[in-house]
Design an enzyme around this catalytic site. Structure first.
Site, PDB file in Angstrom:
ATOM      1  CG  LEU A 134      -1.854  -1.196   1.387  1.00  0.00           C
ATOM      2  CD1 LEU A 134      -2.814  -0.950   2.552  1.00  0.00           C
ATOM      3  CD2 LEU A 134      -2.624  -1.503   0.120  1.00  0.00           C
ATOM      4  CG  HIS A 143      -3.198   1.204  -2.177  1.00  0.00           C
ATOM      5  ND1 HIS A 143      -1.849   1.131  -2.458  1.00  0.00           N
ATOM      6  CD2 HIS A 143      -3.812   0.416  -3.099  1.00  0.00           C
ATOM      7  CE1 HIS A 143      -1.667   0.324  -3.484  1.00  0.00           C
ATOM      8  NE2 HIS A 143      -2.828  -0.126  -3.898  1.00  0.00           N
ATOM      9  CB  SER A 191       2.552  -1.493  -5.528  1.00  0.00           C
ATOM     10  OG  SER A 191       1.429  -1.102  -4.779  1.00  0.00           O
ATOM     11  NE  ARG A 192       3.533  -4.943 -11.371  1.00  0.00           N
ATOM     12  CZ  ARG A 192       2.268  -5.352 -11.298  1.00  0.00           C
ATOM     13  NH1 ARG A 192       1.293  -4.452 -11.230  1.00  0.00           N
ATOM     14  NH2 ARG A 192       1.962  -6.639 -11.273  1.00  0.00           N
ATOM     15  CE  LYS A 196      -1.707   3.495  -9.904  1.00  0.00           C
ATOM     16  NZ  LYS A 196      -1.505   2.223 -10.666  1.00  0.00           N
ATOM     17  N   GLY A 210      -8.941   3.404  -8.005  1.00  0.00           N
ATOM     18  CA  GLY A 210      -8.208   4.601  -8.384  1.00  0.00           C
ATOM     19  C   GLY A 210      -8.340   4.916  -9.863  1.00  0.00           C
TER      20      GLY A 210
END
Length: 214
Positions: A36, A40, A189-190, A152, A150
């Site tokens: 997270l 998030h 997260s990446r 995104k 999200g």
């Protein structure tokens, strides 16, 4: 930190939520794969503002990874995730394992073929079927009034909206604004995978969007 109920069994999840639902409480869910970040957290806070019960799901879904994808190395900082959930006012975390979500013999796959075909789907042709399948399972398990995603992941939320309309899922899908780093990079997260050069190159996306807006 206050204690946060974490359940991994479906029967326990349903029992806890049935009690809250029976009392007329409004349930919101934020489906995640963990790792997270502030994006998030913004979804969890949006759920907190409009719902009586906030559920976060943490499940690294194997069916949305193709061979050669990053399933094995995908970050899993579970204790840190729980701390962020507590800070955002989460009431319950559902963290199942793969055998719980996909018991032996599971065969059913949910797909939205036309919307899944272009853009990210052209590069990752099996990805979105894994996403829509696991999201439908999570919505069936939690039975929330609202689910938060999200902006995104724009194509993802389009697919999920279409799936819910087509399959008469009662959950309302709420899409929340993208959260960005100060330099404009969308939180993901990446992002930890990016080299310094790749991170600089990635900024072309937010700059192009800003230029188009102006």
């Amino acid at each position: 930190m206050p204690s946060l109920p974490v359940v991994s069994r479906i029967d326990e999840l349903r029992s806890l939520l049935d009690e809250r639902r029976a009392s007329g409480r409004r349930i919101g869910v934020v489906p995640t794969m963990g790792a997270l970040h502030a994006g998030h957290v913004s979804l969890l806070r949006a759920a907190r503002e409009s719902c009586d019960v906030v559920v976060a799901t943490i499940f690294v879904n194997p069916t949305q990874f193709a061979p050669g994808d990053d399933f094995e190395k995908y970050p899993r900082p579970f204790e840190r995730d729980l701390d962020l959930c507590v800070g955002a006012g989460t009431d319950l975390v559902f963290a199942p394992d793969a055998a719980t979500m996909y018991p032996p013999g599971s065969q059913t796959v949910v797909s939205v073929p036309e919307l899944a075909r272009p853009w990210e789907g052209a590069r990752r042709p099996t990805h979105f079927a894994g996403v829509t399948t696991v999201v439908l399972k999570l919505l069936n398990l939690v039975q929330p009034h609202v689910a938060f995603f999200g902006q995104k992941d724009y194509q993802q939320q389009l697919l999920i909206r279409r799936m819910c309309r087509d399959l008469d899922v009662r959950t309302r899908i709420e899409t929340c604004a993208t959260v960005r780093e100060p330099d404009g990079l969308a939180l993901s997260s990446r992002n930890v995978y990016l080299s310094a050069e790749e991170r600089r190159a990635a900024l072309v996306l937010s700059r192009a969007l800003r230029t188009a807006t102006e």
